[in-house]
Design an enzyme around this catalytic site. Sequence first.
Site, PDB file in Angstrom:
ATOM      1  N   ASN A 185       0.862  -1.189   0.000  1.00  0.00           N
ATOM      2  CA  ASN A 185       0.000   0.000   0.000  1.00  0.00           C
ATOM      3  C   ASN A 185       0.896   1.237   0.000  1.00  0.00           C
ATOM      4  O   ASN A 185       1.491   1.566   1.027  1.00  0.00           O
ATOM      5  CB  ASN A 185      -0.902  -0.030   1.247  1.00  0.00           C
ATOM      6  CG  ASN A 185      -1.712   1.242   1.383  1.00  0.00           C
ATOM      7  OD1 ASN A 185      -1.795   2.052   0.457  1.00  0.00           O
ATOM      8  ND2 ASN A 185      -2.325   1.433   2.549  1.00  0.00           N
TER       9      ASN A 185
ATOM     10  N   LYS B 146       0.096   4.264  -0.230  1.00  0.00           N
ATOM     11  CA  LYS B 146      -0.537   5.451   0.365  1.00  0.00           C
ATOM     12  C   LYS B 146      -0.340   6.648  -0.573  1.00  0.00           C
ATOM     13  O   LYS B 146      -0.304   6.465  -1.785  1.00  0.00           O
ATOM     14  CB  LYS B 146      -0.015   5.686   1.785  1.00  0.00           C
ATOM     15  CG  LYS B 146      -0.114   4.407   2.629  1.00  0.00           C
ATOM     16  CD  LYS B 146       0.137   4.604   4.085  1.00  0.00           C
ATOM     17  CE  LYS B 146      -0.023   3.262   4.802  1.00  0.00           C
ATOM     18  NZ  LYS B 146       0.085   3.355   6.249  1.00  0.00           N
TER      19      LYS B 146
ATOM     20  N   HIS C 128      -9.343   1.297   5.099  1.00  0.00           N
ATOM     21  CA  HIS C 128      -8.058   1.501   5.777  1.00  0.00           C
ATOM     22  C   HIS C 128      -8.264   2.449   6.964  1.00  0.00           C
ATOM     23  O   HIS C 128      -9.071   3.377   6.888  1.00  0.00           O
ATOM     24  CB  HIS C 128      -7.030   2.090   4.795  1.00  0.00           C
ATOM     25  CG  HIS C 128      -5.637   2.009   5.344  1.00  0.00           C
ATOM     26  ND1 HIS C 128      -5.159   2.924   6.255  1.00  0.00           N
ATOM     27  CD2 HIS C 128      -4.639   1.114   5.146  1.00  0.00           C
ATOM     28  CE1 HIS C 128      -3.915   2.592   6.583  1.00  0.00           C
ATOM     29  NE2 HIS C 128      -3.577   1.497   5.921  1.00  0.00           N
TER      30      HIS C 128
ATOM     31  N   GLU D 168      -6.620   4.827   7.972  1.00  0.00           N
ATOM     32  CA  GLU D 168      -6.382   6.248   7.645  1.00  0.00           C
ATOM     33  C   GLU D 168      -7.616   6.867   7.007  1.00  0.00           C
ATOM     34  O   GLU D 168      -7.804   8.093   7.069  1.00  0.00           O
ATOM     35  CB  GLU D 168      -5.145   6.356   6.742  1.00  0.00           C
ATOM     36  CG  GLU D 168      -3.864   6.137   7.552  1.00  0.00           C
ATOM     37  CD  GLU D 168      -2.703   5.540   6.780  1.00  0.00           C
ATOM     38  OE1 GLU D 168      -2.726   5.579   5.540  1.00  0.00           O
ATOM     39  OE2 GLU D 168      -1.786   5.013   7.439  1.00  0.00           O
TER      40      GLU D 168
ATOM     41  N   GLU E 248      -4.874  -4.826  10.662  1.00  0.00           N
ATOM     42  CA  GLU E 248      -3.866  -3.774  10.820  1.00  0.00           C
ATOM     43  C   GLU E 248      -4.134  -3.019  12.120  1.00  0.00           C
ATOM     44  O   GLU E 248      -4.945  -2.080  12.135  1.00  0.00           O
ATOM     45  CB  GLU E 248      -3.950  -2.780   9.657  1.00  0.00           C
ATOM     46  CG  GLU E 248      -3.645  -3.386   8.308  1.00  0.00           C
ATOM     47  CD  GLU E 248      -3.088  -2.343   7.349  1.00  0.00           C
ATOM     48  OE1 GLU E 248      -2.030  -2.610   6.777  1.00  0.00           O
ATOM     49  OE2 GLU E 248      -3.683  -1.262   7.186  1.00  0.00           O
TER      50      GLU E 248
ATOM     51  N   GLY F   8       2.967   2.336  10.791  1.00  0.00           N
ATOM     52  CA  GLY F   8       3.959   3.403  10.632  1.00  0.00           C
ATOM     53  C   GLY F   8       4.672   3.779  11.920  1.00  0.00           C
ATOM     54  O   GLY F   8       5.314   4.823  12.011  1.00  0.00           O
TER      55      GLY F   8
ATOM     56  N   SER G 155       3.973  -2.070  10.259  1.00  0.00           N
ATOM     57  CA  SER G 155       5.426  -2.107  10.449  1.00  0.00           C
ATOM     58  C   SER G 155       6.062  -3.434  10.019  1.00  0.00           C
ATOM     59  O   SER G 155       7.017  -3.911  10.637  1.00  0.00           O
ATOM     60  CB  SER G 155       5.785  -1.761  11.893  1.00  0.00           C
ATOM     61  OG  SER G 155       5.333  -0.450  12.220  1.00  0.00           O
TER      62      SER G 155
END
Length: 260
Positions: free
Chosen positions: A10, A12, A102, A104, A172, A178, A218
């Site tokens: 991904n 992003k 996701h 985000e 996730e 991250g 990660s």
Amino acid sequence: MTRRPLIAGNWKMNLDHLQSIALVQKLAWTLKDASYDPKGVEVAVFPPFTDLRSVQTLIDADRFTLAFGGQDLSPKDAGAYTGDISGAFLKALGCTYVIVGHSERRQGHGETDEIVNAKVLAAVRHGLVPVICVGETEEELELHGTSAVPVAQTKAALAGVPAGTPVVVAYEPVWAIGTGKVATPETAQQVGVAIRAAVAAVLSDDDAAETRILYGGSVKSGNIAGFMRKPDVDGALVGGASLDPTEFAGIARFPDHVGA
Ligand code: 13P
């Protein structure tokens, strides 16, 4: 039942269409040099929308064995929805997959379980395989324990999806994205089992047996093997490390480390 592992990158909001060409070329060459066997592991990239046509053209022209998909789609099919992208457009570009829900987007764009479900149904309508992202925040982990939020999000996302529909679920944990803080393989396995039971409850036992459940957060070439040794972890959804073709190819070559 053997599930073909999926290593998904991904990107992003990184890499423009020129940079996307350079990355896909380097990734494909690196995998080829390493005698990557696409039958054993599927590799997919999820570039920004503006890169998809370039990525498609390159993969088709050079016959790279890489799949690709969008990072999001509209719950609607067409019409006055400025800025949105229809699943029909992604399908027409040769996308196999689309990421849905996701964290985000759940956090930064107010995507509720209902919106995520509508997007999953849109993906299915257009023949795209949704990569449904689920996962808890650190606070939710303390409040509800390990599997409750991923299971509830999986069930909500799959509502109304007919049995026999291929889907991918990516666990996730928000606190691992991250951050360099990685879940343990044991936790990923525990949540993988719980998600698989949720897929069985909403779709069917056969669907649950076939559904690939990924871990994301990660993931690096140095920690992928631990996850892939677990029977209910069928791959990874990789963010930062997917922007480095050597590192991402290292993740895709996990069987070398696992000894599989
Ligand atoms: P990182 O691999 O950068 O933690 O991102 C994970 C992720 O969000 C993939 O969708």
